[in-house]
Design an enzyme around this catalytic site. Structure first.
Site, PDB file in Angstrom:
ATOM      1  N   ARG A  25       0.821  -1.212   0.000  1.00 55.19           N
ATOM      2  CA  ARG A  25       0.000   0.000   0.000  1.00 55.19           C
ATOM      3  C   ARG A  25       0.857   1.264   0.000  1.00 55.19           C
ATOM      4  NH1 ARG A  25      -4.135  -1.935   2.486  1.00 55.19           N
ATOM      5  NH2 ARG A  25      -2.746  -2.445   4.197  1.00 55.19           N
ATOM      6  N   THR A  26       1.837   1.288   0.880  1.00 54.23           N
ATOM      7  CA  THR A  26       2.664   2.493   0.996  1.00 54.23           C
ATOM      8  C   THR A  26       3.458   2.730  -0.291  1.00 54.23           C
ATOM      9  OG1 THR A  26       2.857   2.081   3.355  1.00 54.23           O
ATOM     10  CG2 THR A  26       4.403   3.634   2.420  1.00 54.23           C
ATOM     11  N   LYS A  28      24.247  -8.118  -0.799  1.00 59.47           N
ATOM     12  CA  LYS A  28      25.690  -8.357  -1.004  1.00 59.47           C
ATOM     13  C   LYS A  28      26.507  -7.743   0.128  1.00 59.47           C
ATOM     14  CE  LYS A  28      25.018  -7.958  -5.983  1.00 59.47           C
ATOM     15  NZ  LYS A  28      25.076  -6.910  -7.020  1.00 59.47           N
ATOM     16  N   ARG A  71      11.728   2.463   3.169  1.00 67.42           N
ATOM     17  CA  ARG A  71      11.088   1.560   4.136  1.00 67.42           C
ATOM     18  C   ARG A  71      12.165   0.583   4.547  1.00 67.42           C
ATOM     19  NH1 ARG A  71       5.668   0.841   5.657  1.00 67.42           N
ATOM     20  NH2 ARG A  71       5.271  -1.273   6.307  1.00 67.42           N
ATOM     21  N   HIS A  94       6.264   6.272  11.007  1.00 73.36           N
ATOM     22  CA  HIS A  94       5.659   6.131   9.689  1.00 73.36           C
ATOM     23  C   HIS A  94       4.850   7.401   9.473  1.00 73.36           C
ATOM     24  CE1 HIS A  94       4.117   4.482   6.155  1.00 73.36           C
ATOM     25  NE2 HIS A  94       3.321   3.530   6.605  1.00 73.36           N
TER      26      HIS A  94
END
Lengths: 311, 157
Positions: free
Chosen positions: A59-60, A88, A109, A137
């Site tokens: 959604r975000t 890596k 995120r 958030h």
């Protein structure tokens, strides 16, 4: 450039003043027609947004990409850590420095707390925190505030109930802090084991915010102008039986709306499980799907404002 | 305070540092901060624990031939804000300072939150704002977790 907004990065809702929040919400209001595709907006044409999602969040991520594209911009990025060079062994600091060389704004995120703050230290371009572990958030909180204002005409002068897991839920912590900047009355509804943390309660007391804590939705719902529901997670309880007991009393169904105020609005950050029964979805009270779609105008507003500060 | 430090004698030192008024029980931690444990050292080190003083029990550390670095001052201040540092030359106290709690503790304490970005392999020092001094309370600039008491002393780097 708007004089009420001069942040370079968006890490936490706490970084904003009330005036800055109002500027963002006003700008989001202006973005509505373009967010819904009724108006062409090319303000970010030629600009590139990097969406760096080290943890999946459909959604975000989609709403950020929709916001950028609705303003004529483009996006690059990844949706999982497995497809980035973090696998890596690259540090986040290096990934950010590289992405800042490619893009005009970074959305991050990340599963670790403080990741966005770190990223902001290493980035030449604005960083927007789209969730850092159990941390912040801020765009969720902004879209919540925007939805409240859209639905109730103002944020102030409302009696707002916040229900569910108030102990661990970062969404409700940020929302509570943000609401305390406005003139609202708050009722916290949760089982005793999932009450709002003491630090937040103490802050509200210091600020002289009117609030109360109750254990049952039915106790409070009839007084409310707005109810913000959140999910109670099974893993917070010692046994399935304990969870079932609590879950039973933390839900809303259509029958419960007969005695509430007519214009009670119900919000939820989604995804929901059983806490809002499907029979509520078709009522005038249910605003959670509109809330989710408000993610686009609010993110358009932020992208626009951050770009203006850059210039 | 002056009288006490003269009264309490362990082994007198010719040149070096006496750290006095260490919070009782934190003496070993101070030795660790000064990197005097688990390695070969030339200097004479003595420590007294649970010594009576007018303000209750305290620990004392004496180190021959050592002067403290700023970072060591800061670390000691976080676990024992009332400690005093006496610089000794020719058996005399030539300088006496009380440790000062810094406003910002950078790179001297690890965050207790294992999921904090500063505990990952990233090119940043841990960083804490000192939000209360009595007792010392720290807040991580990155993950905003707060630390107090034992959480601080266990995480001093």
């Amino acid at each position: 450039m708007s004089s009420d907004f001069n942040k370079k990065h968006v890490v936490s809702i706490d970084d904003f003043t009330v005036d800055e929040i109002k500027t963002i919400l006003d700008t989001a209001g202006d973005m509505m027609p373009a967010a819904e595709g009724d108006k062409i907006n090319n303000e970010l044409e030629g600009k590139l947004l990097a969406t760096l999602f080290f943890e999946p969040s459909t959604r975000t991520r989609l709403s950020f990409e929709a916001a950028m594209k609705r303003m004529g911009g483009r996006c690059i990025g990844f949706a999982r850590a497995g497809t980035s060079s973090a696998k890596k062994g690259e540090t986040l600091a290096d990934t950010i420095r590289v992405a800042a060389g490619y893009a005009d704004i970074i959305v991050l995120r990340h599963p670790q707390e403080g990741a966005a703050k770190l990223a902001s230290n290493f980035s030449e371009v604005p960083v927007i925190n789209a969730g850092d572990g159990a941390g912040h958030h801020p765009t969720q909180t902004l879209l919540d505030l925007f939805t409240i204002r859209e639905e109730k005409d103002s944020i102030s002068n409302n009696h707002i109930g916040i229900a569910g897991d108030l102990k661990y839920g970062r969404t409700v912590h940020s929302l509570t802090k943000a609401l305390s900047m406005f003139d609202t009355k708050l009722t916290f509804i949760s089982p005793p084991s999932l009450k709002m943390p003491k630090e937040i309660i103490n802050t509200l007391k210091k600020q002289n915010i009117e609030f109360k804590e109750v254990e049952n939705i039915k106790e409070a719902i009839d007084e409310l102008d707005l109810l913000y529901m959140t999910r109670i997670q099974r893993e917070r309880f010692p046994s399935d039986k304990d969870y079932e007991e609590v879950a039973k009393s933390y839900h809303i169904e259509k029958d419960m709306l007969q005695t509430t105020k007519d214009d009670l609005k119900i919000m939820h950050p989604l995804p929901r499980v059983d806490e809002i029964k499907p029979d509520v979805d078709d009522t005038e009270n249910a605003r959670y799907f509109q809330q989710a779609s408000n993610g686009v105008p609010i993110r358009m507003a932020l992208l626009k404002l951050l770009q203006e500060v850059e210039r | 305070m002056k009288n006490e430090s003269k009264k309490i004698k362990i082994t007198p030192i010719e040149h070096g540092t006496v750290i006095d008024h260490i919070k009782a029980g934190q003496g070993m931690k101070v030795l660790r901060i000064l990197d005097l444990i688990d390695r070969d050292i030339d200097s004479i080190v003595s420590m007294a624990m649970n010594v009576n003083s007018s303000k209750g029990k305290k620990d004392i550390v004496k180190v021959e031939g050592k002067e403290l670095k700023n970072e060591e001052f800061d670390k000691i201040s976080l676990i024992s804000p009332n400690a005093t540092v006496n610089i000794i030359r020719d058996y005399e106290v030539i300088e006496k300072h009380r440790v000062e709690i810094p406003d910002l503790a950078k790179g001297i304490v690890r965050c207790k939150n294992k999921n904090c970005i500063t505990n990952q392999r990233e090119p940043v020092d841990s960083e804490f704002e000192v939000i209360e001094e009595e007792p010392v309370k720290l807040r991580c600039t990155y993950c905003e977790r707060e630390m107090i008491g034992k959480e601080i002393s266990e995480n001093v780097i």
